[in-house]
Design a protein around this motif. Structure first.
Motif, PDB file in Angstrom:
ATOM      1  N   GLY A  58      -4.972  -3.304  -5.542  1.00  0.00           N
ATOM      2  CA  GLY A  58      -6.068  -3.212  -6.601  1.00  0.00           C
ATOM      3  C   GLY A  58      -6.434  -1.611  -6.641  1.00  0.00           C
ATOM      4  O   GLY A  58      -5.763  -0.632  -6.078  1.00  0.00           O
ATOM      5  N   ARG A  59      -7.306  -1.388  -7.611  1.00  0.00           N
ATOM      6  CA  ARG A  59      -7.715   0.071  -7.833  1.00  0.00           C
ATOM      7  C   ARG A  59      -8.089   0.703  -6.534  1.00  0.00           C
ATOM      8  O   ARG A  59      -7.681   2.172  -6.207  1.00  0.00           O
ATOM      9  CB  ARG A  59      -8.918   0.050  -8.659  1.00  0.00           C
ATOM     10  CG  ARG A  59      -8.671  -0.360  -9.992  1.00  0.00           C
ATOM     11  CD  ARG A  59      -9.800  -0.163 -10.993  1.00  0.00           C
ATOM     12  NE  ARG A  59     -11.137  -0.413 -10.807  1.00  0.00           N
ATOM     13  CZ  ARG A  59     -11.455  -1.851 -10.780  1.00  0.00           C
ATOM     14  NH1 ARG A  59     -10.662  -2.621 -11.778  1.00  0.00           N
ATOM     15  NH2 ARG A  59     -12.602  -2.100 -10.657  1.00  0.00           N
ATOM     16  N   ASN A  60      -8.578  -0.054  -5.602  1.00  0.00           N
ATOM     17  CA  ASN A  60      -9.084   0.728  -4.205  1.00  0.00           C
ATOM     18  C   ASN A  60      -7.911   0.706  -3.146  1.00  0.00           C
ATOM     19  O   ASN A  60      -8.246   0.971  -1.921  1.00  0.00           O
ATOM     20  CB  ASN A  60     -10.363   0.265  -3.844  1.00  0.00           C
ATOM     21  CG  ASN A  60     -11.322   0.475  -4.745  1.00  0.00           C
ATOM     22  OD1 ASN A  60     -11.643   1.482  -5.419  1.00  0.00           O
ATOM     23  ND2 ASN A  60     -12.306  -0.340  -5.130  1.00  0.00           N
ATOM     24  N   GLY A  61      -6.886  -0.132  -3.530  1.00  0.00           N
ATOM     25  CA  GLY A  61      -5.884  -0.503  -2.367  1.00  0.00           C
ATOM     26  C   GLY A  61      -5.288   0.895  -1.874  1.00  0.00           C
ATOM     27  O   GLY A  61      -4.796   1.793  -2.464  1.00  0.00           O
ATOM     28  N   LYS A  62      -5.079   0.704  -0.517  1.00  0.00           N
ATOM     29  CA  LYS A  62      -4.359   1.658   0.300  1.00  0.00           C
ATOM     30  C   LYS A  62      -2.896   1.388   0.437  1.00  0.00           C
ATOM     31  O   LYS A  62      -2.631   0.372   0.912  1.00  0.00           O
ATOM     32  CB  LYS A  62      -5.074   2.185   1.606  1.00  0.00           C
ATOM     33  CG  LYS A  62      -6.549   2.410   1.270  1.00  0.00           C
ATOM     34  CD  LYS A  62      -7.337   2.605   2.540  1.00  0.00           C
ATOM     35  CE  LYS A  62      -8.806   3.321   2.244  1.00  0.00           C
ATOM     36  NZ  LYS A  62      -9.407   3.544   3.785  1.00  0.00           N
ATOM     37  N   ASP A  63      -1.961   2.454   0.213  1.00  0.00           N
ATOM     38  CA  ASP A  63      -0.763   2.294   0.360  1.00  0.00           C
ATOM     39  C   ASP A  63      -0.089   1.641   1.627  1.00  0.00           C
ATOM     40  O   ASP A  63       0.836   0.952   2.185  1.00  0.00           O
ATOM     41  CB  ASP A  63       0.316   3.393   0.078  1.00  0.00           C
ATOM     42  CG  ASP A  63       0.362   3.490  -1.493  1.00  0.00           C
ATOM     43  OD1 ASP A  63       0.019   2.518  -2.319  1.00  0.00           O
ATOM     44  OD2 ASP A  63       0.428   4.690  -1.860  1.00  0.00           O
ATOM     45  N   GLU A  64      -1.042   2.346   2.576  1.00  0.00           N
ATOM     46  CA  GLU A  64      -0.827   2.142   4.052  1.00  0.00           C
ATOM     47  C   GLU A  64      -0.856   0.551   4.704  1.00  0.00           C
ATOM     48  O   GLU A  64      -0.763   0.100   5.847  1.00  0.00           O
ATOM     49  CB  GLU A  64      -1.348   3.267   5.135  1.00  0.00           C
ATOM     50  CG  GLU A  64      -3.071   3.151   4.921  1.00  0.00           C
ATOM     51  CD  GLU A  64      -3.445   4.216   3.960  1.00  0.00           C
ATOM     52  OE1 GLU A  64      -4.405   4.877   4.023  1.00  0.00           O
ATOM     53  OE2 GLU A  64      -2.563   4.419   2.865  1.00  0.00           O
ATOM     54  N   HIS A  65      -1.803   0.151   3.780  1.00  0.00           N
ATOM     55  CA  HIS A  65      -1.968  -1.470   4.066  1.00  0.00           C
ATOM     56  C   HIS A  65      -0.932  -2.405   3.714  1.00  0.00           C
ATOM     57  O   HIS A  65      -1.038  -3.377   3.879  1.00  0.00           O
ATOM     58  CB  HIS A  65      -3.425  -1.937   3.470  1.00  0.00           C
ATOM     59  CG  HIS A  65      -4.534  -1.237   3.797  1.00  0.00           C
ATOM     60  ND1 HIS A  65      -5.899  -1.273   3.279  1.00  0.00           N
ATOM     61  CD2 HIS A  65      -4.811  -0.696   4.853  1.00  0.00           C
ATOM     62  CE1 HIS A  65      -6.671  -0.574   3.948  1.00  0.00           C
ATOM     63  NE2 HIS A  65      -5.893  -0.125   4.980  1.00  0.00           N
ATOM     64  N   ILE A  66      -0.075  -1.958   3.100  1.00  0.00           N
ATOM     65  CA  ILE A  66       1.351  -2.831   2.951  1.00  0.00           C
ATOM     66  C   ILE A  66       2.242  -1.933   4.271  1.00  0.00           C
ATOM     67  O   ILE A  66       2.623  -0.955   4.312  1.00  0.00           O
ATOM     68  CB  ILE A  66       1.926  -2.525   1.631  1.00  0.00           C
ATOM     69  CG1 ILE A  66       1.041  -2.940   0.515  1.00  0.00           C
ATOM     70  CG2 ILE A  66       3.144  -3.184   1.780  1.00  0.00           C
ATOM     71  CD1 ILE A  66       1.795  -2.778  -0.843  1.00  0.00           C
ATOM     72  N   LEU A  67       2.434  -3.077   5.221  1.00  0.00           N
ATOM     73  CA  LEU A  67       3.184  -2.531   6.324  1.00  0.00           C
ATOM     74  C   LEU A  67       4.659  -2.691   6.391  1.00  0.00           C
ATOM     75  O   LEU A  67       5.367  -2.047   7.411  1.00  0.00           O
ATOM     76  CB  LEU A  67       2.637  -3.375   7.737  1.00  0.00           C
ATOM     77  CG  LEU A  67       1.125  -3.610   7.767  1.00  0.00           C
ATOM     78  CD1 LEU A  67       0.811  -4.487   8.762  1.00  0.00           C
ATOM     79  CD2 LEU A  67       0.550  -2.131   7.810  1.00  0.00           C
ATOM     80  N   VAL A  68       5.311  -3.157   5.540  1.00  0.00           N
ATOM     81  CA  VAL A  68       6.710  -3.315   5.245  1.00  0.00           C
ATOM     82  C   VAL A  68       7.011  -2.901   3.764  1.00  0.00           C
ATOM     83  O   VAL A  68       6.340  -3.081   2.978  1.00  0.00           O
ATOM     84  CB  VAL A  68       7.302  -4.510   5.960  1.00  0.00           C
ATOM     85  CG1 VAL A  68       6.956  -4.878   7.225  1.00  0.00           C
ATOM     86  CG2 VAL A  68       6.937  -5.642   4.632  1.00  0.00           C
ATOM     87  N   ASP A  69       8.326  -2.529   3.681  1.00  0.00           N
ATOM     88  CA  ASP A  69       8.965  -2.467   2.396  1.00  0.00           C
ATOM     89  C   ASP A  69       9.079  -3.948   1.583  1.00  0.00           C
ATOM     90  O   ASP A  69       9.876  -4.650   2.251  1.00  0.00           O
ATOM     91  CB  ASP A  69      10.336  -1.828   2.249  1.00  0.00           C
ATOM     92  CG  ASP A  69      10.938  -1.608   0.801  1.00  0.00           C
ATOM     93  OD1 ASP A  69      10.202  -2.138  -0.286  1.00  0.00           O
ATOM     94  OD2 ASP A  69      11.999  -0.999   0.863  1.00  0.00           O
ATOM     95  N   PRO A  70       8.401  -4.304   0.746  1.00  0.00           N
ATOM     96  CA  PRO A  70       8.307  -5.548   0.258  1.00  0.00           C
ATOM     97  C   PRO A  70       9.719  -6.177  -0.102  1.00  0.00           C
ATOM     98  O   PRO A  70      10.090  -7.269  -0.015  1.00  0.00           O
ATOM     99  CB  PRO A  70       7.283  -5.367  -1.125  1.00  0.00           C
ATOM    100  CG  PRO A  70       6.380  -4.331  -0.806  1.00  0.00           C
ATOM    101  CD  PRO A  70       7.196  -3.283   0.074  1.00  0.00           C
ATOM    102  N   ALA A  71      10.415  -5.319  -0.748  1.00  0.00           N
ATOM    103  CA  ALA A  71      11.895  -5.623  -1.149  1.00  0.00           C
ATOM    104  C   ALA A  71      12.628  -6.122  -0.085  1.00  0.00           C
ATOM    105  O   ALA A  71      13.584  -6.856  -0.096  1.00  0.00           O
ATOM    106  CB  ALA A  71      12.473  -4.341  -1.819  1.00  0.00           C
ATOM    107  N   VAL A  72      12.500  -5.598   1.114  1.00  0.00           N
ATOM    108  CA  VAL A  72      13.038  -6.102   2.429  1.00  0.00           C
ATOM    109  C   VAL A  72      12.603  -7.501   2.820  1.00  0.00           C
ATOM    110  O   VAL A  72      13.720  -8.093   3.300  1.00  0.00           O
ATOM    111  CB  VAL A  72      12.869  -5.113   3.661  1.00  0.00           C
ATOM    112  CG1 VAL A  72      13.324  -5.443   5.123  1.00  0.00           C
ATOM    113  CG2 VAL A  72      13.164  -3.632   3.528  1.00  0.00           C
ATOM    114  N   VAL A  73      11.633  -7.947   2.529  1.00  0.00           N
ATOM    115  CA  VAL A  73      11.049  -9.327   2.775  1.00  0.00           C
ATOM    116  C   VAL A  73      11.312 -10.085   1.746  1.00  0.00           C
ATOM    117  O   VAL A  73      10.793 -11.380   1.563  1.00  0.00           O
ATOM    118  CB  VAL A  73       9.690  -9.355   3.514  1.00  0.00           C
ATOM    119  CG1 VAL A  73       9.912  -8.602   4.753  1.00  0.00           C
ATOM    120  CG2 VAL A  73       8.683  -8.707   2.555  1.00  0.00           C
ATOM    121  N   GLY A  74      11.952  -9.764   0.493  1.00  0.00           N
ATOM    122  CA  GLY A  74      12.125 -10.550  -0.746  1.00  0.00           C
ATOM    123  C   GLY A  74      10.652 -10.689  -1.593  1.00  0.00           C
ATOM    124  O   GLY A  74      10.572 -11.658  -2.304  1.00  0.00           O
TER     125      GLY A  74
END
Length: 563
Positions: A58-74
């Motif tokens: 969302g607008r306030n979302g922090k990139d560091e809160h995604i812990l893996v590369d989404p593409a790697v996990v599909g």
């Protein structure tokens, strides 16, 4: 509640209805683009669906809160304009997008965002209560929470956007989602708050049951004073979708006379969609379904030219009943990319063998035909080419350019497939600048999967929404007589108008062979007239071409000229 037939309804009641749709699985980008077009209108909609795996910030979302590369996990990843931090959407999770007008409740008529979010949360709390689950709010943290062995766990996320009194985005309720997906993020930015689901809580419930409950409470809480009009895409069977006849395996056995020759799989999809009756194969057509044979010089000229230039005409391949009428007037629809389709729609006569490679000379040959015939308006349609990376988009674009270069005064309409939902492929077609972008939704949501199992109702609406957003005149078509109701057709017309469609064609289904869908019933000329009146006078379409023998390209030039 349902919408009354158009002759019993006023424009005010159409505008005032709450249109609830279960759309099945929809790619995130498609759903977002569909919302973007709906939100600029004035209608009130609740889209219920599932997504393939996707993480959204969302607008306030922090990139560091995604812990893996989404593409790697599909999974995919999007940053969007809703509130909140990061969340996950995927199979087994019911996602709801209320796209509607939200009444102003603060001073000066401003929308009270907190009150709206509370109404979304209440929808979920009321729905959970029907499954004996007590949902709670947690102050300062939008969403719905439940008590479990971890204390408080989040069972539903809420993230919305309100602009000029219109809402988009919405909620995600975990039904039977794989919770391992949430281990790759910090859900909603809250590291100390676990996530749960109905099934994790021991509630054995199907997605269909949850959809019914959430749809009902969504109407009660979000639009309590409006008429509710609901349509659902049928839930998928856990069997193969393609009919055996399309693979050369024969029809199988059917006990109903009207389904003699129909594959067992197709019969099952009809049963699933609630289409239990139909006309016997031997049933005679009513008098209004009989087209007059015409073989005047213009008809013979176009037929001869098609042979000379080795062109494929959808008029012939699809067995169109208007072929003599249109060809006698010097009008035809050219079919691109060969005469073999990669899909096996239950209503269509076009061959489904493995297609041949695209012919690079085809654009030039069609441009020559348009020139030699002196056409002022050319219609280009195509077979679905899912075997091609671009879905056939470049061939369509090249043909539009070839016609424009050779015949600059000729207007061009393209009737395209959904191009596998690719926004890039659609952009390729649009960059060629056709005059009309046409894509047929074909039928109502309930029987989509029986009629065209490889397509998607939501995807078709998205193709049209993207085309309108790009500024094109847009067009779509419906075939009736395959098991739909009058109300469902009216509701589908509402959906088409809600995404900005300008022109609609509606015609009677004719069964090409006994292997295809049975004719459910013959619609009367009076009913077609009512649909035209409803579409033009109450919904505001620029034109509705509605008659028993109408097909997508019927009167295409004169209609487009009149807008």
């Amino acid at each position: 509640m349902t919408i009354a037939e158009p002759r019993h309804r006023t424009s005010a009641s159409v505008d005032g209805a709450f249109h609830v749709r279960w759309l099945g699985s929809v790619a995130y980008q498609e759903a977002w683009d569909l919302q973007q077009q709906l939100v600029v209108g004035s209608g009130n909609h609740l889209l219920l669906l599932e997504h393939p795996p996707v993480y959204t910030l969302g607008r306030n979302g922090k990139d560091e809160h995604i812990l893996v590369d989404p593409a790697v996990v599909g999974a995919e990843q999007f940053r969007v304009n809703r509130g909140g931090d990061v969340t996950f959407h995927g199979p087994g999770q019911l996602v709801g997008y209320p796209v509607m007008s939200v009444a102003g409740t603060r001073g000066g008529g401003m929308t009270d965002t907190a009150a709206y979010v509370a109404s979304v949360e209440q929808t979920l709390i009321d729905s959970l209560a029907e499954f004996d689950v007590e949902g709670q709010r947690l102050s300062g943290f939008p969403g719905v929470w439940v008590e479990d062995s971890y204390g408080l766990s989040k069972i539903a996320a809420v993230g919305v956007r309100l602009s000029r009194g219109r809402s988009m985005h919405g909620f995600a309720l975990n039904v039977d989602v794989d919770l391992d997906w949430f281990a790759h993020i910090v859900p909603c930015g809250l590291a100390d708050r676990p996530v749960t689901s109905l099934h994790t809580l021991g509630i054995d419930v199907t997605m269909a049951e949850v959809v019914d409950v959430v749809a009902r409470h969504g109407a009660n809480n979000l639009q309590p004073d409006r008429l509710v009009e609901r349509q659902d895409v049928a839930f998928r069977l856990r069997t193969a979708d393609l009919a055996p006849f399309s693979r050369g395996e024969g029809p199988g056995e059917q006990v109903r006379p009207e389904r003699a020759g129909v594959s067992v799989q197709l019969g099952r999809r009809l049963d699933q969609a609630g289409v239990s009756e139909g006309l016997d194969v031997s049933a005679r057509k009513p008098k209004w379904m009989k087209a007059k044979l015409k073989t005047d010089p213009e008809f013979l000229k176009l037929k001869r030219l098609s042979r000379e230039l080795n062109l494929v005409s959808v008029c012939e391949e699809a067995g169109c009943p208007n072929i003599y009428d249109c060809w006698s007037e010097g009008t035809a629809t050219f079919m691109l990319l060969g005469e073999r389709c990669t899909r096996a729609c239950g209503f269509c006569l076009i061959d489904t063998q493995k297609p041949l490679p695209p012919d690079p000379t085809e654009p030039g040959r069609i441009a020559e035909a348009v020139d030699r015939l002196g056409l002022k308006y050319a219609v280009l349609t195509m077979v679905a080419r899912d075997d091609l990376d671009d879905g056939g988009a470049n061939a369509v674009a090249d043909t539009v350019r070839a016609i424009t270069a050779r015949c600059p005064d000729t207007r061009v309409e393209v009737l395209i497939s959904d191009l596998k939902g690719s926004a890039t492929s659609l952009r390729t077609v649009m960059e060629a600048k056709p005059d009309v972008m046409n894509h047929n939704v074909e039928t109502v949501p309930r029987i989509q999967r029986a009629v065209r199992p490889s397509a998607s109702y939501a995807r078709s609406l998205t193709v049209l929404a993207r085309s309108k957003e790009a500024g094109f005149t847009t067009k779509s078509g419906l075939i009736v007589g395959m098991g739909e109701t009058f109300e469902e057709v009216a509701g589908t017309m509402v959906d088409l108008r809600s995404v900005g469609v300008d022109i609609v064609t509606i015609g009677q289904y004719l069964r090409p062979t006994t292997h295809h869908l049975p004719v459910h019933r013959w619609w009367t000329p009076e009913e077609f007239d009512l649909l035209k009146q409803f579409g033009e006078e109450e919904l505001g379409f620029g034109h509705v071409e509605s008659s028993p023998l109408t097909r997508s390209s019927y009167h295409a030039g004169s209609v487009a000229e009149g807008l």
